[in-house]
Design a protein around this motif. Structure first.
Motif, PDB file in Angstrom:
ATOM      1  N   CYS A   1       0.838  -1.190   0.000  1.00 45.11           N
ATOM      2  CA  CYS A   1       0.000   0.000   0.000  1.00 45.11           C
ATOM      3  C   CYS A   1       0.877   1.245   0.000  1.00 45.11           C
ATOM      4  O   CYS A   1       1.992   1.230   0.547  1.00 45.11           O
ATOM      5  CB  CYS A   1      -0.923   0.001   1.228  1.00 45.11           C
ATOM      6  N   ILE A   2       0.384   2.308  -0.600  1.00 44.30           N
ATOM      7  CA  ILE A   2       1.047   3.604  -0.540  1.00 44.30           C
ATOM      8  C   ILE A   2      -0.009   4.647  -0.214  1.00 44.30           C
ATOM      9  O   ILE A   2      -1.151   4.555  -0.682  1.00 44.30           O
ATOM     10  CB  ILE A   2       1.769   3.945  -1.867  1.00 44.30           C
ATOM     11  N   ILE A   3       0.360   5.612   0.605  1.00 45.22           N
ATOM     12  CA  ILE A   3      -0.531   6.740   0.888  1.00 45.22           C
ATOM     13  C   ILE A   3       0.233   8.025   0.659  1.00 45.22           C
ATOM     14  O   ILE A   3       1.375   8.180   1.110  1.00 45.22           O
ATOM     15  CB  ILE A   3      -1.106   6.692   2.324  1.00 45.22           C
ATOM     16  N   THR A   4      -0.392   8.935  -0.087  1.00 41.38           N
ATOM     17  CA  THR A   4       0.223  10.224  -0.360  1.00 41.38           C
ATOM     18  C   THR A   4      -0.883  11.240  -0.632  1.00 41.38           C
ATOM     19  O   THR A   4      -2.074  10.936  -0.472  1.00 41.38           O
ATOM     20  CB  THR A   4       1.209  10.126  -1.539  1.00 41.38           C
ATOM     21  N   THR A   5      -0.497  12.431  -1.062  1.00 46.80           N
ATOM     22  CA  THR A   5      -1.479  13.472  -1.363  1.00 46.80           C
ATOM     23  C   THR A   5      -1.751  13.504  -2.865  1.00 46.80           C
ATOM     24  O   THR A   5      -1.039  12.876  -3.661  1.00 46.80           O
ATOM     25  CB  THR A   5      -0.957  14.843  -0.917  1.00 46.80           C
ATOM     26  N   ASP A   6      -2.765  14.277  -3.248  1.00 45.34           N
ATOM     27  CA  ASP A   6      -3.086  14.377  -4.668  1.00 45.34           C
ATOM     28  C   ASP A   6      -1.993  15.089  -5.456  1.00 45.34           C
ATOM     29  O   ASP A   6      -1.967  14.997  -6.688  1.00 45.34           O
ATOM     30  CB  ASP A   6      -4.435  15.071  -4.878  1.00 45.34           C
ATOM     31  N   VAL A   7      -1.079  15.764  -4.764  1.00 48.95           N
ATOM     32  CA  VAL A   7       0.041  16.407  -5.448  1.00 48.95           C
ATOM     33  C   VAL A   7       1.011  15.365  -5.999  1.00 48.95           C
ATOM     34  O   VAL A   7       1.499  15.476  -7.124  1.00 48.95           O
ATOM     35  CB  VAL A   7       0.777  17.375  -4.493  1.00 48.95           C
ATOM     36  N   LEU A   8       1.299  14.338  -5.200  1.00 53.11           N
ATOM     37  CA  LEU A   8       2.260  13.315  -5.605  1.00 53.11           C
ATOM     38  C   LEU A   8       1.622  12.107  -6.283  1.00 53.11           C
ATOM     39  O   LEU A   8       2.323  11.267  -6.851  1.00 53.11           O
ATOM     40  CB  LEU A   8       3.060  12.841  -4.392  1.00 53.11           C
ATOM     41  N   ALA A   9       0.305  12.011  -6.243  1.00 52.29           N
ATOM     42  CA  ALA A   9      -0.365  10.846  -6.832  1.00 52.29           C
ATOM     43  C   ALA A   9      -0.004  10.636  -8.304  1.00 52.29           C
ATOM     44  O   ALA A   9       0.248   9.494  -8.726  1.00 52.29           O
ATOM     45  CB  ALA A   9      -1.880  10.971  -6.654  1.00 52.29           C
TER      46      ALA A   9
ATOM     47  N   LYS B   1      -3.760   2.004  -3.320  1.00 50.56           N
ATOM     48  CA  LYS B   1      -3.233   3.367  -3.285  1.00 50.56           C
ATOM     49  C   LYS B   1      -4.255   4.257  -2.588  1.00 50.56           C
ATOM     50  O   LYS B   1      -5.417   4.328  -2.999  1.00 50.56           O
ATOM     51  CB  LYS B   1      -2.946   3.866  -4.701  1.00 50.56           C
ATOM     52  N   LEU B   2      -3.803   4.915  -1.504  1.00 48.73           N
ATOM     53  CA  LEU B   2      -4.648   5.823  -0.727  1.00 48.73           C
ATOM     54  C   LEU B   2      -4.219   7.252  -0.993  1.00 48.73           C
ATOM     55  O   LEU B   2      -3.022   7.555  -0.976  1.00 48.73           O
ATOM     56  CB  LEU B   2      -4.517   5.532   0.769  1.00 48.73           C
TER      57      LEU B   2
END
Length: 581
Positions: A164-172, A188-189
């Protein structure tokens, strides 16, 4: 606690507050029952417990103490974004929200104990929720800075086999560009300000729907908790595994081993969330002590924001890298008044004595140095009440037996330079990393005789204070004289023309190698005659430190190469100087 439907915290709706006042409490809060529970362990009367979970055994205990009126009403987490947005969570609210995230990770993402998640988040509240939720579930979290490139992210996902990976919409979009062929990554979150993204689960929406009840997974002291990718002098970053005990238990069984706070304190650590110092200074160690963790989003770390925040908010303690303090002392501090600030800590690399002196003269506050590594946590520190010796990184932090050793792992006497090492035999102390994952040779190479070798060189004086000299491969050997780059850099930084400096070895036909300095000039000096300025700086170094240490070569540059955490990459400069690239 408010019902979740009405809670401003549950919806992450930012609120505005009036003037901020220091918190007050009763002296009885200064003695924590959490430490009492492990008193026999800290005294060596009982062995290290087999099971430990930081969320269950620390955070939930503080939550109960809040309910019982045995902790002041400080927030556990106090976050601001610098634009009026603000969040304050009690330990109880932190508990409820982190359990909801635990359900998101378990039920919606299908993650189980031992799985790995790559968390690339800036200084936003969700980073703390995800980290605590991973502890509750036994999932191993891998923090990463938002400065990671697509290649960096691809490498981390491939090496870790993260599910799993979690990040913001900037790095998505960056993540999407490198994950098409990754068969290990299942989920992906994304943390968004609104809207949906194809192929991603919306963290905010899932959190809103998740139940608040979650039973913590049992974790053993040696179970993995966190993995950091640490850069070495050569090769790709190594996966450094830290256990439940090394991160969460060590500060409990060694009370106030480098921080001496109470629940009345408000701690601001400016470190990036991808750096181990953030976990130590903005999560585990303050929360063990029941202190409030203060966070500024800090999209850019610059002087005015830092100084205004210290002036406006009742922050009692600040922890930052030496770069931060070097930056702050270049300002006119007479117009700022820090009403509550009492304790300043520098960590991440050695701090120049002249910066300590400038900070003291301008603010009246001392800077307490702390020294550690990703693999070790804090090794040495100048704790409250200790005599401050400018340039020294203090004494050994419990439970570490720290020594200076030679190449055969023999302990050297005070005043003799050698390698900084931690004794690991007959018993490996709680605090050390578990291993470099999938790299047994590198793991084994850290042990020499009875010691874990840090790779740093130093000196210990007769009072047990340690002094940093430099990395093993940073030492400059000129005509038989061993010169630490830090000493040269410190001398240069005392001159007003120098904003930053890096000293390395440079080839010389007569001496084998000599000192070369790369210098970033302070504003106002760029137009000076370069030859005259070089001579002036060389003479200055000769006066400040031993003459043989002065830089025989000098080059003015616009900026110095640095790691993600802000450390100067001397090896990159050195490789170019020696024609190795």
């Amino acid at each position: 606690m408010k019902t979740l439907a009405k809670s401003r915290l549950f919806k992450f709706c930012w609120i505005l507050r009036g003037p901020h006042q220091p918190f007050h409490g009763h002296p009885r809060f200064l003695s924590s029952p959490i430490f009492a529970q492990y008193e026999a362990v800290s005294q060596g009367k009982q062995p290290i417990p087999e099971y430990f979970n930081f969320a269950n055994d620390v955070l939930d205990k503080w939550s109960q103490l809040e309910k019982d009126g045995k902790r002041p009403s400080n927030p556990a987490l106090w976050w601001i974004n610098g634009r009026g947005g603000e969040v304050r969570w009690s330990f109880e609210e932190l508990g409820v929200l982190s359990r909801k995230v635990a359900n998101v990770l378990s039920d919606r993402c299908g993650l189980r104990k031992g799985d790995r998640i790559l968390a690339i988040l800036p200084r936003i509240p969700e980073w703390w929720l995800v980290t605590v939720a991973c502890i509750r579930t036994g999932i191993t979290v891998m923090p990463g800075t938002t400065q990671l490139t697509a290649k960096d992210i691809q490498y981390r996902l491939r090496m870790s086999k993260a599910k799993c990976i979690i990040t913001t919409d900037v790095l998505a979009p960056v993540v999407d560009s490198v994950t098409a062929d990754n068969h290990d990554l299942k989920t992906k979150l994304v943390v968004t300000s609104g809207g949906q993204r194809e192929g991603w689960l919306g963290f905010n929406e899932l959190l809103k729907e998740a139940p608040a009840d979650f039973t913590n997974v049992q974790t053993k002291v040696q179970d993995p908790m966190i993995i950091y990718f640490t850069s070495g002098t050569t090769g790709s970053p190594k996966m450094t595994e830290l256990s439940q005990g090394s991160m969460g238990l060590r500060p409990i069984i060694n009370p106030r081993y480098w921080l001496d706070f109470s629940p009345l304190d408000i701690m601001w650590c400016t470190a990036d969330t991808g750096w181990v110092l953030s976990c130590l200074g903005a999560l585990f160690d303050p929360w063990v002590l029941g202190s409030c963790v203060f966070v500024h989003n800090l999209p850019q770390v610059e002087s005015t924001t830092i100084l205004n925040t210290l002036s406006r908010f009742p922050i009692t303690a600040m922890l930052g890298a030496p770069t931060l303090f070097r930056m702050l002392v270049q300002n006119d501090l007479s117009s700022y008044k820090f009403m509550s600030l009492k304790h300043c800590v520098s960590a991440g690399e050695a701090l120049n004595p002249e910066v300590m002196e400038q900070w003291k003269s301008k603010t009246g506050l001392d800077i307490h140095e702390a020294y550690g590594q990703t693999e070790t946590g804090m090794i040495c520190g100048v704790r409250k009440g200790m005599k401050i010796k400018p340039g020294s990184m203090g004494k050994a932090c419990a439970p570490y037996d720290v020594q200076i050793v030679d190449e055969e792992a023999n302990i050297l006497p005070p005043g003799k330079e050698g390698e900084i090492a931690i004794k690991v035999k007959p018993e490996r102390p709680v605090g050390l990393f578990s291993r470099y994952i999938d790299n047994p040779d590198k793991t084994a190479a850290t042990i020499r005789g009875d010691f874990h070798i840090t790779g740093d060189r130093g000196v210990m004086d007769k009072e047990g204070y340690f002094w940093f000299v430099g990395r093993n491969d940073d030492i400059i050997n000129s005509s038989g004289y061993r010169i630490g780059p830090f000493e040269v850099e410190s001398a240069l930084l005392e001159h007003p023309a120098v904003a930053e400096a890096a000293a390395i070895s440079s080839p010389d036909p007569l001496r084998g190698e000599v000192v070369k300095a790369f210098v970033v000039l302070s504003s106002g000096f760029a137009s000076r005659d370069k030859d005259k300025l070089i001579h002036e700086l060389q003479e200055h170094v000769k006066k400040v430190t031993a003459p043989y240490k002065y830089p025989r070569k000098m080059e003015f540059v616009q900026q110095l190469p640095k790691t993600i955490s802000g450390k100067i990459k001397r090896n990159e400069l050195r490789n170019k100087e020696w024609g190795r690239v």
